[in-house]
Design a protein around this motif. Sequence first.
Motif, short mmCIF file in Angstrom:
data_model
loop_
_atom_site.label_atom_id
_atom_site.label_comp_id
_atom_site.label_asym_id
_atom_site.label_seq_id
_atom_site.Cartn_x
_atom_site.Cartn_y
_atom_site.Cartn_z
N MET A 172 33.05 27.99 31.38
CA MET A 172 31.72 27.41 31.53
C MET A 172 31.42 27.13 33.00
N ASN A 173 30.22 27.53 33.42
CA ASN A 173 29.75 27.25 34.77
C ASN A 173 28.53 26.35 34.68
N SER A 189 22.07 22.74 31.88
CA SER A 189 22.13 24.18 31.65
C SER A 189 23.53 24.67 32.04
N VAL A 190 24.14 25.49 31.17
CA VAL A 190 25.51 25.95 31.39
C VAL A 190 25.59 27.43 31.06
N THR A 209 23.50 31.32 27.92
CA THR A 209 23.14 30.14 28.70
C THR A 209 22.89 29.04 27.68
N LEU A 210 23.75 28.03 27.70
CA LEU A 210 23.64 26.92 26.77
C LEU A 210 22.83 25.80 27.41
N THR A 211 22.09 25.10 26.58
CA THR A 211 21.35 23.92 27.03
C THR A 211 21.86 22.74 26.24
N GLN A 244 21.98 24.07 22.45
CA GLN A 244 21.23 25.24 21.99
C GLN A 244 21.66 26.45 22.81
N PRO A 245 21.84 27.60 22.28
CA PRO A 245 21.82 27.88 20.85
C PRO A 245 23.14 27.47 20.20
N ARG A 246 23.04 26.92 19.02
CA ARG A 246 24.22 26.46 18.30
C ARG A 246 25.05 27.63 17.79
#
Length: 158
Positions: free
Chosen positions: A97-98, A112-113, A133-135, A150-152
Amino acid sequence: MGLKAVSVYSRKRVLLAMVFLGMLLHAQSPEQKAPPQRVFDEQAASRMLLQLSEALQGHSQKQFLALFDLDKMKDGAIFKQQISSFYAQTESIRVHMNLGEIANEGESTTVSVDAEIEAEPRNGGPVAHQNETLTFTVVNSGGWKFADVQPRSFFSLP
């Protein structure tokens, strides 16, 4: 010789008095604890993402879910079931994860990741690989917790 003995004795008394006074002052001084962190910053985000990564790679569903405030999360019970299913279906998980952007918005924070995950299924099928890109939404619930992600679907096998 008597003077020397008196001199040493009085030095010991002074030294003991100073030590006692120091202990007394320390006991009376208020504890100086760091004030609770009110703003979610890059350091807090990095720490939470590291814990999330360790929980995934260590295959610890309990540690993973402890990072989430499932009561505040919309459909938190469904997310918990999804994670339970994900862990049950996977043999091993690798994740990277960044940290991206952090946006503080009143009582919550959005993080944001850029995330990459590889999950090896228990049934011996092909390794699932995802880039997303996860939020994350973060809230302070007596400590920082994720209230949404999100997104799960990132945490499920295809």
